[in-house]
Design a protein around this motif. Structure first.
Motif, PDB file in Angstrom:
ATOM      1  N   TYR A 190       4.620  10.678  -9.904  1.00 43.05           N
ATOM      2  CA  TYR A 190       3.808  10.521  -8.685  1.00 43.05           C
ATOM      3  C   TYR A 190       3.578   9.045  -8.394  1.00 43.05           C
ATOM      4  O   TYR A 190       3.697   8.589  -7.256  1.00 43.05           O
ATOM      5  N   PHE A 191       3.250   8.283  -9.438  1.00 45.78           N
ATOM      6  CA  PHE A 191       3.034   6.842  -9.277  1.00 45.78           C
ATOM      7  C   PHE A 191       4.281   6.178  -8.698  1.00 45.78           C
ATOM      8  O   PHE A 191       4.214   5.381  -7.759  1.00 45.78           O
ATOM      9  N   GLU A 192       5.443   6.535  -9.259  1.00 48.21           N
ATOM     10  CA  GLU A 192       6.695   5.937  -8.804  1.00 48.21           C
ATOM     11  C   GLU A 192       6.996   6.337  -7.358  1.00 48.21           C
ATOM     12  O   GLU A 192       7.448   5.511  -6.561  1.00 48.21           O
ATOM     13  N   SER A 193       6.719   7.593  -7.005  1.00 48.73           N
ATOM     14  CA  SER A 193       7.008   8.051  -5.643  1.00 48.73           C
ATOM     15  C   SER A 193       6.081   7.405  -4.624  1.00 48.73           C
ATOM     16  O   SER A 193       6.477   7.177  -3.478  1.00 48.73           O
ATOM     17  N   GLN A 194       4.868   7.121  -5.020  1.00 47.66           N
ATOM     18  CA  GLN A 194       3.901   6.537  -4.093  1.00 47.66           C
ATOM     19  C   GLN A 194       4.088   5.033  -3.927  1.00 47.66           C
ATOM     20  O   GLN A 194       3.723   4.478  -2.892  1.00 47.66           O
ATOM     21  N   THR A 195       4.613   4.375  -4.955  1.00 43.88           N
ATOM     22  CA  THR A 195       4.691   2.915  -4.919  1.00 43.88           C
ATOM     23  C   THR A 195       6.102   2.382  -4.725  1.00 43.88           C
ATOM     24  O   THR A 195       6.285   1.236  -4.325  1.00 43.88           O
ATOM     25  N   GLY A 196       7.076   3.195  -5.027  1.00 46.01           N
ATOM     26  CA  GLY A 196       8.445   2.717  -5.000  1.00 46.01           C
ATOM     27  C   GLY A 196       8.810   1.912  -6.226  1.00 46.01           C
ATOM     28  O   GLY A 196       9.929   1.401  -6.337  1.00 46.01           O
ATOM     29  N   GLY A 197       7.859   1.778  -7.151  1.00 43.74           N
ATOM     30  CA  GLY A 197       8.122   1.055  -8.387  1.00 43.74           C
ATOM     31  C   GLY A 197       8.570   1.981  -9.494  1.00 43.74           C
ATOM     32  O   GLY A 197       8.803   3.174  -9.271  1.00 43.74           O
ATOM     33  N   ARG A 198       8.697   1.419 -10.696  1.00 41.31           N
ATOM     34  CA  ARG A 198       9.128   2.224 -11.832  1.00 41.31           C
ATOM     35  C   ARG A 198       8.142   2.084 -12.980  1.00 41.31           C
ATOM     36  O   ARG A 198       7.599   1.008 -13.234  1.00 41.31           O
ATOM     37  N   ILE A 199       7.911   3.188 -13.684  1.00 42.22           N
ATOM     38  CA  ILE A 199       7.124   3.186 -14.917  1.00 42.22           C
ATOM     39  C   ILE A 199       8.060   2.820 -16.062  1.00 42.22           C
ATOM     40  O   ILE A 199       8.996   3.555 -16.370  1.00 42.22           O
ATOM     41  N   ASP A 200       7.831   1.690 -16.663  1.00 44.06           N
ATOM     42  CA  ASP A 200       8.641   1.270 -17.798  1.00 44.06           C
ATOM     43  C   ASP A 200       7.706   0.861 -18.934  1.00 44.06           C
ATOM     44  O   ASP A 200       7.442   1.633 -19.849  1.00 44.06           O
ATOM     45  N   HIS A 201       7.178  -0.351 -18.855  1.00 41.63           N
ATOM     46  CA  HIS A 201       6.280  -0.835 -19.906  1.00 41.63           C
ATOM     47  C   HIS A 201       5.000  -0.011 -19.982  1.00 41.63           C
ATOM     48  O   HIS A 201       4.484   0.272 -21.069  1.00 41.63           O
ATOM     49  N   VAL A 202       4.459   0.373 -18.840  1.00 46.17           N
ATOM     50  CA  VAL A 202       3.206   1.128 -18.807  1.00 46.17           C
ATOM     51  C   VAL A 202       3.327   2.427 -19.593  1.00 46.17           C
ATOM     52  O   VAL A 202       2.373   2.874 -20.241  1.00 46.17           O
ATOM     53  N   GLY A 203       4.496   3.044 -19.566  1.00 46.44           N
ATOM     54  CA  GLY A 203       4.672   4.338 -20.210  1.00 46.44           C
ATOM     55  C   GLY A 203       4.998   4.290 -21.685  1.00 46.44           C
ATOM     56  O   GLY A 203       5.233   5.337 -22.301  1.00 46.44           O
TER      57      GLY A 203
END
Length: 394
Positions: free
Chosen positions: A30-43
């Motif tokens: 959901y975070f990625e879809s809303q921001t266009g970014g990617r979860i990498d380090h955070v995850g």
């Protein structure tokens, strides 16, 4: 009828298991879809999300802050006695190096004497009356019934101890500032429950109260204030040391007279600017320790105030003292038991019960190390050059 857009989709939740791997992955997506970014380090994390209930909602990962260590620092405290290596979580270049330099200097002169001189946590309800006289009479009644009020408050907790109640009258309002000892917890929620119970008894047994609020903003929770400097919120800690002239000259390339004189000049600057304390940068070390050890970082707004004092001894050495009047810390509960935070507390033997006064003495001593380091850098004009060499402008 229009279809809802992606922006209308709510954050994914699971009423049965909101900390399981599946729901966490859905929130990350959901975070990625809303921001266009990617979860990498955070995850990427090593803690068990199931242990975070009560600490975080809508969990998707962690914020990783670099941790450095400074020390060891010699401390002569009533609870912290010995040498301590200190974890500092920060992204500010030169901060760890600066505190480490201050610790080295203090060690050469025997270390730091650190003392917790007071301990109090507040909740400040307000009672509204039809006129000022009724408010005044109510305060007198509270004084007469302090024993019962204390019993009602302390019945909510095995830890909270109501030590005294301050009163302040203004207009037709009676402000009561309940003061507690809260053991190894910071205690804001604890004293809220205790004060609510005590006020419930008051409301049942006193006529004429027209309105009541559990918090009047007079406890100044998470706000810097003059009353907390005067009356203490959290732990009131004083750290002090006498620094030999030859050590200052050798390590810092500065004479005690230069630091003492600069302190008096800076006192004029403090007065003109209207600040309510005379510290140089105690929030730097305190914030770095708070992040590393799982404290409520918002409490830095109160804990950052520091009163710095210096004098020259007859031998030409420098006596330096710092008082932190509102240091709000915990070694048990809250975020102190989470993964890295617990490890950092354990590094100083400060995790768990019966450790909070020890931790407070360490924080005070660390703050003093930072003050003498920065004071020396400013007085010797090394401040900018150090940042140029080691900091953000390297």
């Amino acid at each position: 009828m229009t279809e809802p857009s992606d922006k209308d989709v709510h954050i994914p939740r699971d009423a049965h298991d909101d900390y399981g791997p599946d729901i966490i992955k859905k929130r990350q997506a959901y975070f990625e879809s809303q921001t266009g970014g990617r979860i990498d380090h955070v995850g990427k994390y090593s803690i068990d999300p199931n242990e975070l209930k009560g600490n975080i909602e809508h969990f998707i990962g962690v914020a990783q802050v670099p941790i450095g260590i400074a020390g060891p620092l010699k401390i002569d405290g009533e609870y912290a006695n010995g040498e301590f290596v200190v974890p500092l979580a920060t992204t500010e270049g030169t901060l760890v190096a600066s505190y480490n330099r201050g610790m080295k200097l203090l060690n050469m002169s025997g270390g730091v004497k650190s003392t917790v001189v007071d301990d109090a946590m507040q909740r400040a309800p307000v009672f509204v009356f039809s006129d000022a006289r009724k408010a005044r009479d109510f305060v007198a009644w509270v004084k007469e019934n302090i024993g019962v009020i204390r019993e009602e408050a302390e019945a909510t907790s095995s830890v909270a101890k109501l030590t005294y109640i301050d009163h302040y009258l203004s207009n037709k309002f009676a402000f009561l500032r309940f003061n507690y000892r809260t053991g190894d917890a910071a205690g804001q929620n604890m004293v809220g429950r205790a004060t609510f119970a005590a006020c419930g008894w008051i409301l049942d047994h006193y006529e004429g109260i027209e309105n009541f609020y559990l918090e009047s903003n007079f406890a100044t929770d998470k706000k810097a204030s003059q009353i907390n400097i005067m009356r203490t919120r959290g732990k009131r800690v004083t750290a002090e040391a006498t620094i030999k002239r030859e050590h200052l000259l050798k390590v810092m390339r500065v004479d005690p007279k230069q630091i003492d004189y600069h302190g008096r000049v800076a006192g004029v600057g403090s007065f003109l600017s209207g600040v309510n304390n005379t510290g140089l940068h105690s929030p730097n070390g305190i914030t770095a320790m708070f992040i590393a050890t799982g404290q409520d970082v918002a409490n830095v707004s109160e804990s950052s105030a520091a009163i710095l004092y210096s004098e020259l001894t007859d031998e030409g050495d420098l006596y330096l003292s710092i008082t932190i009047p509102s240091l709000i810390v915990a070694t048990y509960g809250g975020g102190t038991g989470i993964g890295t935070q617990r490890e950092c507390l354990e590094l100083m033997d400060c995790y768990g019960r019966d450790r909070v006064l020890k931790f407070a003495e360490i924080v005070g001593a660390v703050a003093l190390a930072g003050e003498i380091s920065l004071a020396s850098a400013i007085s010797s004009s090394d401040w900018v050059s150090s940042h140029e060499q080691y900091g953000r402008n390297r």
